[in-house]
Design a protein around this motif. Structure first.
Motif, PDB file in Angstrom:
ATOM      1  N   LYS A 153       0.839  -1.183   0.000  1.00 13.77           N
ATOM      2  CA  LYS A 153       0.000   0.000   0.000  1.00 13.77           C
ATOM      3  C   LYS A 153       0.887   1.251   0.000  1.00 13.77           C
ATOM      4  N   HIS A 183      -0.930  -6.009   5.467  1.00 13.01           N
ATOM      5  CA  HIS A 183      -0.239  -6.932   6.378  1.00 13.01           C
ATOM      6  C   HIS A 183      -1.110  -7.338   7.567  1.00 13.01           C
ATOM      7  N   TYR A 184      -2.207  -6.600   7.810  1.00 13.34           N
ATOM      8  CA  TYR A 184      -3.097  -7.023   8.892  1.00 13.34           C
ATOM      9  C   TYR A 184      -3.730  -8.383   8.604  1.00 13.34           C
ATOM     10  N   LYS A 187      -1.991 -11.280  10.280  1.00 16.79           N
ATOM     11  CA  LYS A 187      -1.891 -11.366  11.747  1.00 16.79           C
ATOM     12  C   LYS A 187      -2.720 -12.536  12.278  1.00 16.79           C
ATOM     13  N   GLU A 221      -2.008   3.710  18.758  1.00 20.43           N
ATOM     14  CA  GLU A 221      -0.546   3.652  18.831  1.00 20.43           C
ATOM     15  C   GLU A 221      -0.044   4.750  19.751  1.00 20.43           C
ATOM     16  N   ARG A 228       8.223   9.646   9.603  1.00 21.46           N
ATOM     17  CA  ARG A 228       7.373   9.405   8.430  1.00 21.46           C
ATOM     18  C   ARG A 228       6.396  10.549   8.218  1.00 21.46           C
ATOM     19  N   TYR A 231       5.238  11.518   4.539  1.00 22.93           N
ATOM     20  CA  TYR A 231       4.225  10.609   3.988  1.00 22.93           C
ATOM     21  C   TYR A 231       2.902  10.781   4.735  1.00 22.93           C
ATOM     22  N   ASP A 240      -4.024   5.861   6.072  1.00 24.65           N
ATOM     23  CA  ASP A 240      -2.903   5.080   6.596  1.00 24.65           C
ATOM     24  C   ASP A 240      -3.355   3.728   7.140  1.00 24.65           C
ATOM     25  N   VAL A 241      -4.382   3.693   7.936  1.00 20.79           N
ATOM     26  CA  VAL A 241      -4.751   2.403   8.549  1.00 20.79           C
ATOM     27  C   VAL A 241      -6.243   2.051   8.530  1.00 20.79           C
ATOM     28  N   HIS A 245      -6.402  -1.536   6.830  1.00 20.03           N
ATOM     29  CA  HIS A 245      -6.335  -2.545   7.893  1.00 20.03           C
ATOM     30  C   HIS A 245      -7.689  -2.730   8.608  1.00 20.03           C
ATOM     31  N   LYS A 311      -2.713   8.013  16.390  1.00 17.54           N
ATOM     32  CA  LYS A 311      -1.287   8.037  16.719  1.00 17.54           C
ATOM     33  C   LYS A 311      -1.114   8.836  18.007  1.00 17.54           C
ATOM     34  N   GLN A 346      -2.814  -7.201  19.358  1.00 20.67           N
ATOM     35  CA  GLN A 346      -1.522  -6.853  19.924  1.00 20.67           C
ATOM     36  C   GLN A 346      -1.711  -5.791  20.982  1.00 20.67           C
TER      37      GLN A 346
HETATM   38  C1  BG6 Z   1       1.130   0.626   8.616  1.00 25.98           C
HETATM   39  C2  BG6 Z   1       0.959   2.109   8.797  1.00 25.98           C
HETATM   40  O1  BG6 Z   1       0.415   0.190   7.483  1.00 25.98           O
HETATM   41  O2  BG6 Z   1       0.645  -0.044   9.763  1.00 25.98           O
HETATM   42  C3  BG6 Z   1       1.658   2.580  10.060  1.00 25.98           C
HETATM   43  O3  BG6 Z   1       1.487   2.795   7.676  1.00 25.98           O
HETATM   44  C4  BG6 Z   1       1.191   1.770  11.250  1.00 25.98           C
HETATM   45  O4  BG6 Z   1       1.433   3.968  10.287  1.00 25.98           O
HETATM   46  C5  BG6 Z   1       1.314   0.285  10.955  1.00 25.98           C
HETATM   47  O5  BG6 Z   1       1.978   2.139  12.366  1.00 25.98           O
HETATM   48  C6  BG6 Z   1       0.732  -0.569  12.061  1.00 25.98           C
HETATM   49  O6  BG6 Z   1       1.108  -1.893  11.845  1.00 25.98           O
HETATM   50  P1  BG6 Z   1       1.463  -2.846  13.067  1.00 25.98           P
HETATM   51  O7  BG6 Z   1       1.666  -4.173  12.454  1.00 25.98           O
HETATM   52  O8  BG6 Z   1       2.686  -2.281  13.696  1.00 25.98           O
HETATM   53  O9  BG6 Z   1       0.287  -2.779  13.980  1.00 25.98           O
END
Ligand code: BG6
Length: 458
Positions: A153, A183-184, A187, A221, A228, A231, A240-241, A245, A311, A346
């Motif tokens: 992404k 990537h979520y 998990k 988070e 970053r 971006y 972003d998420v 995700h 964030k 997590q």
């Molecule tokens: C990314 C975002 O796709 O996912 C980041 O760009 C974010 O901003 C991250 O921190 C979170 O992923 P994870 O696996 O650390 O929860």
């Protein structure tokens, strides 16, 4: 798609970038040492920097830490280093890709038989995706084996640009060959949702609006956008998420039962929610947003799905919280807690069932407690792979179920584009003023009211 079990070159474009160094090369090492890479495999970094072999190796292995409890670790790391190499090139010059192709052929000369599989991983800024995807297809495509393109992404920044990019890449790569990472989806707890829903007789009995009051999907988070900011500033938290995700998790929670577990059936059902009008109701700042989606079908009538992420908050936690409706009134205090099913992604994978029991002892009251399934305690010796380990392995196995299909991607952008255009201040509207919140706080004031408005009872 076949499983790739042998003769593979794995090309990582953007090999000197952050993603490659922090996540990809360490993930490939884990797969290497656990015997999950095809035999033989060569991993080739491709990027613009003119660095020598040793510098490259030092860079991409810097994040691999010795666990200290494995006598074979050093030998394994040496073995891994021996399959890594680097080619400097450019992203827009076809002749550089021809050189890369020649280089891959020189590696492949060591392979037995005729099969030559190639994987092209774009760990790059999205501005060059199409160009690099085109050049790989035109100059470096294997004629005698599988070819796979892996894309990170962000794919687009709204509906139109995402559709454009999907279309542009599809001119060169078939959908079957394309693996879009979220990537979520790699998990453990996200992969567990399907099992929880359909491998238990009782779950289907409460997975709907008869029993569920609201669903929260939270990605908090405690750190900011360190390093970053550039971006992030142009993206914001929704792009972003949330659009990816959290929307993916939402679709797995809300989907109907697939006919089989084939990637096609599963993704068809996940995508089904797009026929319904998802209505983002509220959203705010660049760094924090809470939005509500509704699914217009019988199962989810009146159940708000609250997707929130931020964030620089007080803690890092990612969880799904399914809150059930109040128990029938009359027998106990009317303000007893609601039951909840909580899946924590997590830190530390866990599943909790929050429920009321009798206060232990002579007391006759009701007390809220939790049944806990903590993965570390229940499966102390299980290897729970990191998301990137799962995804790279799935690319090799040709398994699309943990990737984002073109129609899903478009559907997610469809939901969030109106709200993004609003927060971007497009279409002549003034840009809304975000509510500020303190670094390390729970988020903007008004969050609790927002949750309460959509039926969440603390
Ligand atoms: C990314 C975002 O796709 O996912 C980041 O760009 C974010 O901003 C991250 O921190 C979170 O992923 P994870 O696996 O650390 O929860």
């Amino acid at each position: 798609l076949s499983h790739i079990t042998k003769n593979t070159t794995f090309v990582i474009a953007g090999a000197s970038g952050d993603l490659a160094k922090k996540l990809l090369f360490p993930a490939l090492f884990t797969l290497f040492r656990r015997g999950y890479l095809p035999q033989p495999t060569y991993i080739v970094g491709y990027a613009r920097s003119k660095i020598d072999h040793d510098t490259f190796i030092a860079q991409v292995t810097a994040n691999i830490k010795d666990p200290g409890n494995d006598p074979d670790f050093v030998a394994q790391l040496d073995g891994y280093k021996s399959i890594l190499s680097y080619q400097a090139g450019s992203y827009d010059d076809g002749t550089k890709y021809d050189e890369l192709d020649k280089y891959l052929q020189s590696l492949e000369a060591n392979f037995p038989g005729e099969e030559r599989n190639r994987i092209f991983y774009l760990a790059l800024p999205s501005a060059v995706f199409v160009e690099v995807a085109k050049n790989f297809r035109e100059h470096v495509y294997s004629k005698s084996g599988s070819n796979r393109l892996v894309v990170e992404k962000p794919i687009g920044n709204d509906l139109d640009s995402a559709q454009q990019m999907v279309h542009d890449i599809a001119k060169f790569w078939m959908e079957d060959e394309t693996f879009r990472i979220d990537h979520y989806l790699g998990k453990e707890i996200v992969k567990n949702i399907l099992v929880l829903r359909w491998a238990n007789g009782f779950t289907s009995g409460f997975w709907d609006s008869d029993r569920i009051s609201n669903v929260q999907i939270t990605l908090n988070e405690s750190f900011g956008t360190e390093g970053r900011g550039g971006y992030f500033d142009s993206a914001g938290i929704i792009r972003d998420v949330i659009q990816n995700h959290l929307a993916q998790i939402f679709s797995i929670l809300a989907m109907e039962r697939p006919a089989t577990l084939s990637p096609k059936n599963v993704i068809d059902e996940k995508g089904g929610y797009t026929d319904d009008d998802g209505v983002p109701k509220d959203s705010t700042t660049a760094t924090y947003a809470a939005s509500v989606l509704w699914v217009n079908n019988k199962r989810w009538e009146g159940v708000p799905f609250i997707l929130k992420a931020g964030k620089a908050l007080n803690e890092s936690i990612v969880e799904i919280r399914i809150q059930f409706k109040d128990a029938p009134k009359g027998l106990y205090d009317d303000d007893i807690s609601r039951s909840e099913l909580i899946m924590r992604l997590q830190p530390g994978e866990a599943i909790f069932l929050k429920l009321n029991i009798k206060t232990p002892g002579f007391e006759s009251g009701v007390v809220s407690t939790e049944m806990k399934l903590n993965y570390k305690e229940t499966f102390p010796s299980a290897f729970i792979p990191a998301a990137y380990e799962v995804l790279v392995r799935d690319v090799l196995n040709g398994d699309h179920s943990t990737f984002v299909r073109d129609d899903e991607l478009v559907a997610a952008w469809k939901i969030f584009t109106p709200i993004l255009h609003w927060t971007d201040g497009k279409d002549g509207e003034p840009k809304p003023v975000p509510t500020k919140y303190k670094y390390g706080s729970r988020g903007p004031n008004g969050l609790d009211d927002f949750l309460a408005k959509y039926g969440y009872k603390a």
